[in-house]
Motif scaffolding. Structure first.
Motif, short mmCIF file in Angstrom:
data_model
loop_
_atom_site.label_atom_id
_atom_site.label_comp_id
_atom_site.label_asym_id
_atom_site.label_seq_id
_atom_site.Cartn_x
_atom_site.Cartn_y
_atom_site.Cartn_z
N TYR A 227 -20.16 -11.87 -62.11
CA TYR A 227 -19.84 -11.89 -60.69
C TYR A 227 -21.00 -11.40 -59.84
O TYR A 227 -21.70 -10.44 -60.20
CB TYR A 227 -18.63 -10.99 -60.40
N VAL A 228 -21.18 -12.04 -58.71
CA VAL A 228 -22.06 -11.56 -57.65
C VAL A 228 -21.16 -11.14 -56.49
O VAL A 228 -20.33 -11.93 -56.02
CB VAL A 228 -23.05 -12.64 -57.20
N LEU A 229 -21.30 -9.91 -56.06
CA LEU A 229 -20.41 -9.32 -55.06
C LEU A 229 -21.12 -9.20 -53.71
O LEU A 229 -22.22 -8.66 -53.63
CB LEU A 229 -19.95 -7.94 -55.54
N PHE A 230 -20.47 -9.71 -52.67
CA PHE A 230 -20.93 -9.54 -51.29
C PHE A 230 -19.90 -8.65 -50.57
O PHE A 230 -18.70 -8.95 -50.59
CB PHE A 230 -21.05 -10.88 -50.58
N SER A 231 -20.37 -7.59 -49.93
CA SER A 231 -19.42 -6.64 -49.36
C SER A 231 -19.93 -6.04 -48.06
O SER A 231 -21.13 -6.07 -47.75
CB SER A 231 -19.15 -5.51 -50.36
N ALA A 232 -18.99 -5.47 -47.33
CA ALA A 232 -19.27 -4.67 -46.13
C ALA A 232 -18.00 -3.88 -45.83
O ALA A 232 -16.92 -4.23 -46.31
CB ALA A 232 -19.64 -5.56 -44.94
N HIS A 233 -18.13 -2.83 -45.05
CA HIS A 233 -16.90 -2.11 -44.64
C HIS A 233 -16.51 -2.56 -43.25
O HIS A 233 -17.34 -2.69 -42.35
CB HIS A 233 -17.11 -0.59 -44.71
N PHE A 310 -24.43 -7.16 -53.10
CA PHE A 310 -25.10 -7.27 -51.81
C PHE A 310 -24.21 -6.57 -50.79
O PHE A 310 -23.26 -7.17 -50.27
CB PHE A 310 -25.29 -8.73 -51.41
N ASN A 311 -24.47 -5.32 -50.50
CA ASN A 311 -23.69 -4.59 -49.51
C ASN A 311 -24.44 -4.67 -48.18
O ASN A 311 -25.62 -4.34 -48.11
CB ASN A 311 -23.51 -3.14 -49.93
N ILE A 312 -23.76 -5.11 -47.13
CA ILE A 312 -24.44 -5.46 -45.88
C ILE A 312 -24.02 -4.48 -44.79
O ILE A 312 -22.84 -4.35 -44.47
CB ILE A 312 -24.13 -6.92 -45.48
N GLU A 313 -25.01 -3.78 -44.23
CA GLU A 313 -24.76 -2.69 -43.28
C GLU A 313 -25.64 -2.83 -42.03
O GLU A 313 -26.86 -2.82 -42.14
CB GLU A 313 -25.07 -1.34 -43.94
N MET A 314 -25.04 -2.99 -40.88
CA MET A 314 -25.73 -2.86 -39.60
C MET A 314 -26.95 -3.78 -39.52
O MET A 314 -28.10 -3.33 -39.54
CB MET A 314 -26.12 -1.39 -39.37
#
Length: 438
Positions: A227-233, A310-314
């Motif tokens: 799995y490749v995970l793309f995330s953000a809060h 890939f956690n994406i922040e701001m």
């Protein structure tokens, strides 16, 4: 020499080695459109969602909206949960605190407790006593208290009542846990003496349970267990003291921008058919409140099957290195960053290491939870966080963001992920022994 005259789709084909699985449509990041970015961002950062604070109905309404976006994007719901992954968080709040030092009962203004258990009873010698210096500041005091392993009675000099008031705001909060187990209790008391006092302590806490919600979806790939995970809060800090009549911390940049990126990447990759590796998309709750969303999510996974996160922040404001650049936290911890650099080589875009090491940003987002399990988990950001005037302010509005930059950043992330998704590149693992525990 950069081939700036070529379209992104051609550049990406070159970066990927020129071959694409026929079952997965060729890449074309220009399909990630600014109009879609603006539409999703404007909803998430609207006044109607009141800052999306976790543990409120506002966050639940944001989750429902995102579930609809995931479904419309063509993601499949997660088995057993659907798009909305609900989970309980238990809270303990000290309701009655009785502390006697050298025979004098302290008033309720002189004590505060962080209750890790429903009830504690201590007498002299039962727990360690930590004395805070009259000259200690907030960070020093917190560091000394956190270094205590287990229950503790903390004495704060009466001469430093300002520090006690600040610590009380922190230690008077509810203790929230995902596990139905007891944890350490910390009791703070004002103390005017110099020696070691005798003491009697009794704390009784109220226990409650709340339900939080992650929003999750999947694009199944040919490799069902990679799995490749793309995330953000998707949560933010909600309602704050009013500034010029505005009390809603909309969180457009933090982190409606990252959440919008996850939605648009989901739409982009799902539209292309079946990828080689499976793709996970997650909008986490309660990052601002302790990372409960990513902590629960990670407990449902086999971390060995997560190839990259890939956690994406701001990403709503251009980085200090200029337009078309983004930085990656924990760059030295795996080969994730260099692989993204290679993937966009020859394009107008570039990735580089986090320029703010003193900000400890690797540990300040949901990627750290997965990194502790060995996943190559990193946050991608662009905002100059050390000087950003809108960070955690009511001024964090859509109007303060550069949507062209934000759209280009989402396209660059798509480009950077292409070879990893295709199975042509795999980041090295993070060594959990090098990641500080939470």
């Amino acid at each position: 020499m950069r081939r700036r005259s070529l379209p992104l789709c051609v550049l990406l084909l070159s970066a990927c080695g020129g071959s694409t699985d026929a079952r997965f449509a060729p890449p074309d990041p220009t399909r990630i459109e600014r109009s879609h970015v603006e539409r999703v961002l404007s909803v998430l950062a609207s006044d109607s969602l009141r800052g999306r604070q976790a543990f409120t109905d506002d966050a639940l309404r944001a989750a429902d909206y995102l579930a609809g976006e995931f479904e419309a994007a063509g993601l499949e719901p997660m088995a057993g949960t659907g798009y909305l992954q609900r989970f309980p968080v238990r809270s303990r709040t000290a309701r009655e605190i009785r502390v006697t030092l050298d025979g004098r009962a302290r008033t309720e203004q002189e004590v505060v407790a962080r209750a890790g258990a429903s009830s504690v009873r201590w007498s002299t010698g039962d727990v360690p006593v930590l004395r805070i210096s009259a000259s200690d500041d907030m960070q020093t005091a917190l560091g000394r208290i956190r270094a205590v392993d287990g229950d503790a009675l903390v004495l704060v000099p009466a001469a430093n009542g300002e520090l006690f008031a600040t610590l009380s705001g922190f230690y008077g909060r509810p203790v929230r846990t995902l596990e139905a187990t007891d944890g350490p209790t910390t009791v703070l008391a004002l103390w005017e003496g110099d020696g070691e006092p005798t003491f009697e302590v009794a704390v009784d806490a109220e226990e409650t349970a709340d339900t939080l919600v992650n929003v999750v979806g999947v694009v199944p790939g040919h490799r069902a267990n990679e799995y490749v995970l793309f995330s953000a809060h998707y949560d933010h800090i909600g309602i704050r003291p009013a500034v010029d009549g505005d009390s809603i911390a909309n969180g457009a940049n933090d982190d409606a921008s990252g959440t919008t990126a996850v939605v648009e990447l989901a739409r982009y990759f799902a539209s292309r058919g079946t990828p080689e590796r499976s793709l996970l998309f997650a909008a986490f709750t309660a990052e601002e409140a302790g990372g409960y969303g990513s902590r629960h999510y990670s407990s449902q996974l086999d971390p060995d099957q997560i190839v990259a996160m890939f956690n994406i922040e701001m990403i709503g404001k251009p980085a200090v290195e200029g337009p078309n650049t983004a930085w990656i936290t924990g760059f030295e911890r795996s080969s994730f960053g260099p692989l993204l650099q290679e993937a966009v080589e020859g394009t107008p875009y570039s990735f580089y290491p986090d320029p703010y090491p003193d900000q400890n940003l690797f540990y300040r987002s949901d990627n750290a939870t997965l990194a502790r399990l060995g996943v190559p988990a990193h946050s991608i950001s662009t905002t100059p966080i050390d000087v950003d005037p809108d960070y955690h302010q009511v001024s964090d509005e859509v109007e303060t963001l550069d949507l062209d930059h934000m759209t280009a950043t989402i396209r660059a992330i798509a480009m950077g992920a292409e070879r990893i998704i295709a199975g042509a590149a795999t980041p090295t693992r993070v060594d959990p022994a090098t990641v500080d525990p939470r």
